[in-house]
Motif scaffolding. Structure first.
Motif, PDB file in Angstrom:
ATOM      1  N   PHE A 183      35.631  46.421  40.823  1.00  0.00           N
ATOM      2  CA  PHE A 183      36.543  45.425  40.273  1.00  0.00           C
ATOM      3  C   PHE A 183      37.564  45.011  41.329  1.00  0.00           C
ATOM      4  O   PHE A 183      37.874  45.779  42.243  1.00  0.00           O
ATOM      5  CB  PHE A 183      37.310  45.976  39.063  1.00  0.00           C
ATOM      6  CG  PHE A 183      36.447  46.430  37.926  1.00  0.00           C
ATOM      7  CD1 PHE A 183      35.702  45.519  37.181  1.00  0.00           C
ATOM      8  CD2 PHE A 183      36.377  47.776  37.582  1.00  0.00           C
ATOM      9  CE1 PHE A 183      34.911  45.940  36.124  1.00  0.00           C
ATOM     10  CE2 PHE A 183      35.597  48.209  36.530  1.00  0.00           C
ATOM     11  CZ  PHE A 183      34.858  47.284  35.795  1.00  0.00           C
ATOM     12  N   VAL A 184      38.103  43.809  41.156  1.00  0.00           N
ATOM     13  CA  VAL A 184      39.182  43.304  42.008  1.00  0.00           C
ATOM     14  C   VAL A 184      40.316  42.812  41.123  1.00  0.00           C
ATOM     15  O   VAL A 184      40.086  42.036  40.188  1.00  0.00           O
ATOM     16  CB  VAL A 184      38.710  42.147  42.918  1.00  0.00           C
ATOM     17  CG1 VAL A 184      39.895  41.508  43.645  1.00  0.00           C
ATOM     18  CG2 VAL A 184      37.672  42.623  43.919  1.00  0.00           C
ATOM     19  N   LEU A 185      41.519  43.283  41.400  1.00  0.00           N
ATOM     20  CA  LEU A 185      42.720  42.733  40.773  1.00  0.00           C
ATOM     21  C   LEU A 185      43.382  41.837  41.811  1.00  0.00           C
ATOM     22  O   LEU A 185      43.951  42.332  42.793  1.00  0.00           O
ATOM     23  CB  LEU A 185      43.687  43.838  40.334  1.00  0.00           C
ATOM     24  CG  LEU A 185      43.138  44.930  39.405  1.00  0.00           C
ATOM     25  CD1 LEU A 185      44.260  45.872  38.966  1.00  0.00           C
ATOM     26  CD2 LEU A 185      42.437  44.333  38.191  1.00  0.00           C
ATOM     27  N   HIS A 186      43.253  40.519  41.620  1.00  0.00           N
ATOM     28  CA  HIS A 186      43.834  39.592  42.593  1.00  0.00           C
ATOM     29  C   HIS A 186      45.247  39.241  42.139  1.00  0.00           C
ATOM     30  O   HIS A 186      45.469  38.313  41.371  1.00  0.00           O
ATOM     31  CB  HIS A 186      42.983  38.339  42.742  1.00  0.00           C
ATOM     32  CG  HIS A 186      43.581  37.337  43.687  1.00  0.00           C
ATOM     33  ND1 HIS A 186      44.201  37.712  44.861  1.00  0.00           N
ATOM     34  CD2 HIS A 186      43.683  35.975  43.620  1.00  0.00           C
ATOM     35  CE1 HIS A 186      44.652  36.638  45.487  1.00  0.00           C
ATOM     36  NE2 HIS A 186      44.361  35.573  44.749  1.00  0.00           N
ATOM     37  N   VAL A 187      46.193  40.008  42.646  1.00  0.00           N
ATOM     38  CA  VAL A 187      47.588  39.902  42.237  1.00  0.00           C
ATOM     39  C   VAL A 187      48.407  39.083  43.225  1.00  0.00           C
ATOM     40  O   VAL A 187      49.387  38.441  42.862  1.00  0.00           O
ATOM     41  CB  VAL A 187      48.215  41.318  42.084  1.00  0.00           C
ATOM     42  CG1 VAL A 187      49.600  41.245  41.479  1.00  0.00           C
ATOM     43  CG2 VAL A 187      47.315  42.217  41.233  1.00  0.00           C
TER      44      VAL A 187
END
Length: 344
Positions: A80-84
């Protein structure tokens, strides 16, 4: 304990550091991007202040939203990627493209890299700024079905950047995303505890109130949410199958006025809040000042406009239960004081 590897972009940021903290506590291995590896010690210090466990499970990659370099390395092996990461300056930029281009192109850069690396899902941090602006005043709460009208007069560069970046992300998923999934979190003003001196513009409001830099309160309103609950919502959107292809507003409750925030600080912060104002600034003074003060120009269109926002969807679909506005504001002030970031 999960051994999944998660990428969090912009690891030195206020929301990102809380996401990293909660991922480490949940047993994930974490990789994070920073624009320069010289910021790694700062991030590790913040996690130490937070008491984060398993800090050895965090790795760093140098990557910038404005360049391709580093993103292949950043996403490889991640589930998963959390693009913050996204710029949110305390004052208006010289040109709106200084915000719009890195936000939009950065989101697309991350999504392309994630798709090519067979990442399962990206959770994008958008904003209420992509939902609630450019509309006539309304009493009904805003929800996830609404989009900011970027063509309306007076729309800020930040609101445009978040709206155009999120729209570009959804268009990418529809036309080029392949098997990549997308979920989006749209926070209002983010308050709560800070682990170090790199915090959100919302926290800067609390700091300025405590320092006496805001002597009277303009009659503006905004939604609030605790950063810990924003991070929690990211993790829920990351793993819950029902979150695929959905937006989720992150808001604690009814909107606050700046005077409401001041009153909360006065009640809970004791002597530390002795400089906090207790009066509202008349609208005509703000409008007059907006003719020659840039910060007032940004405020003037929103005078008296209280935007209520619904959190029903996040509660219903993801079981999300946020802290109260009072808890979020108080935690902001207490953490600033404990880190020595308030004038004594």
């Amino acid at each position: 304990m999960s051994q999944d590897l998660i990428l969090v972009t912009g690891g030195s940021g206020f929301v990102a550091i809380h996401c990293i903290d909660q991922l480490l506590r949940a047993g994930y291995d974490v990789r994070t991007t920073v624009r320069s590896l010289t910021r790694e010690p700062e991030v590790r210090d913040m996690l130490e202040n937070a008491g984060s466990p398993r800090r050895d499970a965090l790795r760093f990659v140098e990557a910038d939203l404005t360049h391709d370099k580093g993103w292949v390395e950043a996403v490889i092996g991640c589930r998963f990627v959390l693009h913050v990461a996204s710029p949110f300056p305390p004052s208006a930029p010289n040109h709106e493209d200084d915000l719009i281009i890195p936000a939009r192109e950065g989101a697309l850069r991350v999504l392309r890299a994630a798709r090519d690396a067979s990442v399962e899902r990206v959770v994008l941090t958008s904003s209420f700024a992509a939902i609630g602006y450019g509309h006539m005043p309304q009493t009904a709460p805003f929800d996830e079905t609404t989009w900011t009208n970027v063509d309306a007069p007076g729309i800020s560069a930040y609101a445009k950047s978040k709206t155009l970046a999120e729209r570009a992300a959804w268009d990418f998923i529809k036309h080029e995303g392949g098997n990549l999934e997308l979920s989006v979190v749209n926070p209002v003003g983010v308050f709560g505890p800070t682990f170090g001196p790199d915090y959100s513009t919302s926290i800067l409001i609390v700091q300025r109130l405590l320092d006496g830099a805001i002597p009277v309160c303009p009659r503006i309103g905004f939604g609030a949410v605790d950063v810990r609950d924003v991070a929690d919502l990211h993790l829920r959107a990351m793993t819950n199958q029902a979150a695929r292809g959905e937006r989720f507003l992150a808001v604690a409750g009814k909107s606050l006025s700046l005077l409401d925030v001041a009153r909360i600080l006065k009640i809970h912060m004791g002597p530390v809040a002795r400089r906090v104002p207790t009066r509202e600034l008349p609208d005509w003074i703000v409008r007059f000042s907006s003719l020659f003060i840039p910060d007032m120009k940004a405020i003037a269109p929103e005078l008296g406009n209280r935007k209520n926002v619904s959190n029903e969807k996040a509660k219903r679909i993801l079981g999300w239960i946020p802290r109260t506005n009072e808890e979020a504001i108080t935690a902001s002030g207490e953490s600033l004081a404990s880190l020595g970031l308030v004038k004594t």
